[in-house]
Design a protein around this motif. Structure first.
Motif, PDB file in Angstrom:
ATOM      1  N   PHE A  83     -88.642  26.401  61.940  1.00  0.00           N
ATOM      2  CA  PHE A  83     -87.902  25.245  61.465  1.00  0.00           C
ATOM      3  C   PHE A  83     -87.752  25.265  59.943  1.00  0.00           C
ATOM      4  CE2 PHE A  83     -89.484  23.960  65.573  1.00  0.00           C
ATOM      5  CZ  PHE A  83     -88.489  23.165  66.090  1.00  0.00           C
ATOM      6  N   THR A  84     -86.808  24.482  59.460  1.00  0.00           N
ATOM      7  CA  THR A  84     -86.618  24.334  58.014  1.00  0.00           C
ATOM      8  C   THR A  84     -87.878  23.808  57.356  1.00  0.00           C
ATOM      9  OG1 THR A  84     -84.288  23.795  58.398  1.00  0.00           O
ATOM     10  CG2 THR A  84     -85.197  23.266  56.235  1.00  0.00           C
ATOM     11  N   ASN A  85     -88.422  22.739  57.926  1.00  0.00           N
ATOM     12  CA  ASN A  85     -89.607  22.085  57.377  1.00  0.00           C
ATOM     13  C   ASN A  85     -90.830  22.501  58.192  1.00  0.00           C
ATOM     14  OD1 ASN A  85     -91.597  20.392  56.412  1.00  0.00           O
ATOM     15  ND2 ASN A  85     -90.291  18.582  56.352  1.00  0.00           N
ATOM     16  N   PRO A  86     -91.774  23.201  57.584  1.00  0.00           N
ATOM     17  CA  PRO A  86     -92.947  23.650  58.345  1.00  0.00           C
ATOM     18  C   PRO A  86     -93.765  22.513  58.933  1.00  0.00           C
ATOM     19  CG  PRO A  86     -93.286  23.975  55.981  1.00  0.00           C
ATOM     20  CD  PRO A  86     -91.840  23.614  56.174  1.00  0.00           C
ATOM     21  N   GLU A  87     -93.617  21.315  58.383  1.00  0.00           N
ATOM     22  CA  GLU A  87     -94.357  20.173  58.925  1.00  0.00           C
ATOM     23  C   GLU A  87     -93.977  19.923  60.377  1.00  0.00           C
ATOM     24  OE1 GLU A  87     -96.710  18.897  57.238  1.00  0.00           O
ATOM     25  OE2 GLU A  87     -96.257  19.725  55.263  1.00  0.00           O
ATOM     26  N   ALA A  88     -92.808  20.386  60.778  1.00  0.00           N
ATOM     27  CA  ALA A  88     -92.350  20.170  62.148  1.00  0.00           C
ATOM     28  C   ALA A  88     -93.107  21.026  63.151  1.00  0.00           C
ATOM     29  CB  ALA A  88     -90.850  20.460  62.250  1.00  0.00           C
ATOM     30  N   GLN A  89     -93.820  22.064  62.681  1.00  0.00           N
ATOM     31  CA  GLN A  89     -94.495  22.937  63.630  1.00  0.00           C
ATOM     32  C   GLN A  89     -95.964  23.204  63.328  1.00  0.00           C
ATOM     33  OE1 GLN A  89     -91.378  25.977  62.311  1.00  0.00           O
ATOM     34  NE2 GLN A  89     -92.899  27.268  63.275  1.00  0.00           N
ATOM     35  N   ILE A  90     -96.462  22.789  62.185  1.00  0.00           N
ATOM     36  CA  ILE A  90     -97.894  22.906  61.909  1.00  0.00           C
ATOM     37  C   ILE A  90     -98.594  21.712  62.564  1.00  0.00           C
ATOM     38  CG2 ILE A  90     -99.674  22.921  60.131  1.00  0.00           C
ATOM     39  CD1 ILE A  90     -97.658  24.256  58.261  1.00  0.00           C
ATOM     40  N   LEU A  91     -99.458  21.991  63.513  1.00  0.00           N
ATOM     41  CA  LEU A  91    -100.036  20.929  64.340  1.00  0.00           C
ATOM     42  C   LEU A  91    -101.487  20.595  64.009  1.00  0.00           C
ATOM     43  CD1 LEU A  91     -98.621  22.061  67.801  1.00  0.00           C
ATOM     44  CD2 LEU A  91     -97.665  20.361  66.228  1.00  0.00           C
ATOM     45  N   MET A  92    -102.184  21.514  63.364  1.00  0.00           N
ATOM     46  CA  MET A  92    -103.617  21.344  63.133  1.00  0.00           C
ATOM     47  C   MET A  92    -103.908  21.120  61.649  1.00  0.00           C
ATOM     48  SD  MET A  92    -104.648  21.478  66.212  1.00  0.00           S
ATOM     49  CE  MET A  92    -106.428  21.667  66.108  1.00  0.00           C
ATOM     50  N   PRO A  93    -105.083  20.569  61.315  1.00  0.00           N
ATOM     51  CA  PRO A  93    -105.366  20.194  59.921  1.00  0.00           C
ATOM     52  C   PRO A  93    -105.634  21.348  58.968  1.00  0.00           C
ATOM     53  CG  PRO A  93    -107.216  19.627  61.358  1.00  0.00           C
ATOM     54  CD  PRO A  93    -106.085  20.040  62.247  1.00  0.00           C
ATOM     55  N   THR A  94    -106.018  22.522  59.486  1.00  0.00           N
ATOM     56  CA  THR A  94    -106.264  23.670  58.612  1.00  0.00           C
ATOM     57  C   THR A  94    -105.513  24.891  59.128  1.00  0.00           C
ATOM     58  OG1 THR A  94    -108.194  24.527  59.812  1.00  0.00           O
ATOM     59  CG2 THR A  94    -108.600  22.807  58.138  1.00  0.00           C
ATOM     60  N   PRO A  95    -105.235  25.865  58.245  1.00  0.00           N
ATOM     61  CA  PRO A  95    -104.542  27.072  58.682  1.00  0.00           C
ATOM     62  C   PRO A  95    -105.266  27.810  59.800  1.00  0.00           C
ATOM     63  CG  PRO A  95    -104.446  26.913  56.304  1.00  0.00           C
ATOM     64  CD  PRO A  95    -105.369  25.825  56.767  1.00  0.00           C
ATOM     65  N   ALA A  96    -106.588  27.947  59.689  1.00  0.00           N
ATOM     66  CA  ALA A  96    -107.338  28.675  60.714  1.00  0.00           C
ATOM     67  C   ALA A  96    -107.214  27.998  62.069  1.00  0.00           C
ATOM     68  CB  ALA A  96    -108.807  28.788  60.309  1.00  0.00           C
ATOM     69  N   GLU A  97    -107.291  26.675  62.085  1.00  0.00           N
ATOM     70  CA  GLU A  97    -107.180  25.954  63.351  1.00  0.00           C
ATOM     71  C   GLU A  97    -105.773  26.071  63.927  1.00  0.00           C
ATOM     72  OE1 GLU A  97    -110.007  22.105  63.230  1.00  0.00           O
ATOM     73  OE2 GLU A  97    -108.754  22.342  61.442  1.00  0.00           O
ATOM     74  N   ASP A  98    -104.781  26.057  63.057  1.00  0.00           N
ATOM     75  CA  ASP A  98    -103.404  26.149  63.541  1.00  0.00           C
ATOM     76  C   ASP A  98    -103.133  27.522  64.157  1.00  0.00           C
ATOM     77  OD1 ASP A  98    -100.953  24.361  63.445  1.00  0.00           O
ATOM     78  OD2 ASP A  98    -100.119  26.257  62.756  1.00  0.00           O
ATOM     79  N   LEU A  99    -103.608  28.574  63.509  1.00  0.00           N
ATOM     80  CA  LEU A  99    -103.423  29.909  64.056  1.00  0.00           C
ATOM     81  C   LEU A  99    -104.238  30.107  65.326  1.00  0.00           C
ATOM     82  CD1 LEU A  99    -103.415  31.989  60.755  1.00  0.00           C
ATOM     83  CD2 LEU A  99    -101.466  31.502  62.235  1.00  0.00           C
ATOM     84  N   THR A 100    -105.423  29.529  65.368  1.00  0.00           N
ATOM     85  CA  THR A 100    -106.251  29.615  66.576  1.00  0.00           C
ATOM     86  C   THR A 100    -105.522  28.986  67.758  1.00  0.00           C
ATOM     87  OG1 THR A 100    -108.313  29.587  65.299  1.00  0.00           O
ATOM     88  CG2 THR A 100    -108.461  28.964  67.621  1.00  0.00           C
ATOM     89  N   LEU A 101    -104.858  27.874  67.507  1.00  0.00           N
ATOM     90  CA  LEU A 101    -104.083  27.221  68.565  1.00  0.00           C
ATOM     91  C   LEU A 101    -102.968  28.129  69.063  1.00  0.00           C
ATOM     92  CD1 LEU A 101    -103.471  24.614  70.189  1.00  0.00           C
ATOM     93  CD2 LEU A 101    -101.991  23.916  68.292  1.00  0.00           C
ATOM     94  N   SER A 102    -102.277  28.791  68.149  1.00  0.00           N
ATOM     95  CA  SER A 102    -101.184  29.687  68.541  1.00  0.00           C
ATOM     96  C   SER A 102    -101.688  30.900  69.312  1.00  0.00           C
ATOM     97  CB  SER A 102    -100.417  30.159  67.300  1.00  0.00           C
ATOM     98  OG  SER A 102     -99.759  29.082  66.670  1.00  0.00           O
TER      99      SER A 102
END
Length: 226
Positions: A83-102
């Protein structure tokens, strides 16, 4: 014969009394395709139909041999959307948690090491536990892109991924996208980025006005925008 990874056949999209797309028929076969046009020309709607975020009012769409309207789950597992705005797809509070989710499908025993490699690969080493809110705009877009690409999609669609970024980060994101080994479709207002692609598609007033070699299509866009 070149195989198309995206096919549109007489596709239209209407919202209320507004016609957003009209009679779009095309095949995408190039490794790197740019989609350009003025605001409101229909280019983002065109892109979002590739993973079922928009469904055609009429006509047919096939992506990687699948119908995004009828088989959205399978399509989205194969098509990475940025997406244009990364806020639309970052779901977790930290980068590590977000990548772990993916990386949910990756065995738990190897997930943490994979996350660390991704953080380093995308310029986020040492920031895995930092709040996303403290990252710069460029770092957030890098995180969003990493979260998409780590799922190993077969097609990547990016909707104006550099619009909110400074020049350095815009170039970095562009280089990452254009260096992918899978087909990529990039909706963009950056004509320098479009010129680096193999094919450019021009939308005007909801219609596909031109498609072909970058130089000629970009020149046409400049003429109709003058």
């Amino acid at each position: 014969m070149t195989t198309s990874h995206v096919a549109f056949d007489d596709v239209s999209y209407t919202v209320g009394d507004s016609r957003i797309l009209t009679g779009v028929t095309t095949r995408l076969t190039a490794p790197r395709t740019a989609v350009i046009g003025a605001n409101g020309s229909g280019k983002s709607t065109f892109a979002r139909m590739m993973n079922g975020l928009r469904r055609p009012t009429s006509g047919a769409v096939r992506v990687l041999g699948l119908d995004p309207s009828a088989d959205a789950t399978r399509v989205r597992s194969r098509v990475g959307f940025v997406f244009t705005n990364p806020e639309a797809q970052i779901l977790m509070p930290t980068p590590a948690e977000d990548l772990t989710l993916s990386l949910g499908s990756v065995p738990r025993a190897t997930r943490a090491a994979r996350v660390e490699r991704l953080l380093e690969q995308y310029g986020l080493a040492g920031r895995g536990d930092q709040p996303v809110s403290e990252l710069s705009g460029g770092q957030r877009q890098l995180l969003a892109l990493a979260a998409v690409l780590c799922t190993e999609p077969r097609l990547v669609v990016a909707d104006e991924p550099t619009t909110l970024l400074d020049l350095r980060n815009a170039r970095r994101i562009a280089d990452l996208l254009l260096g992918l080994k899978v087909p990529v479709v990039i909706v963009t207002h950056d004509l320098e980025l479009a010129a680096r692609c193999d094919e450019v598609m021009l939308f005007d007033g909801g219609r596909l006005a031109a498609a072909g070699e970058p130089e000629g299509v970009i020149d046409m866009y400049r003429r109709i925008s003058a």
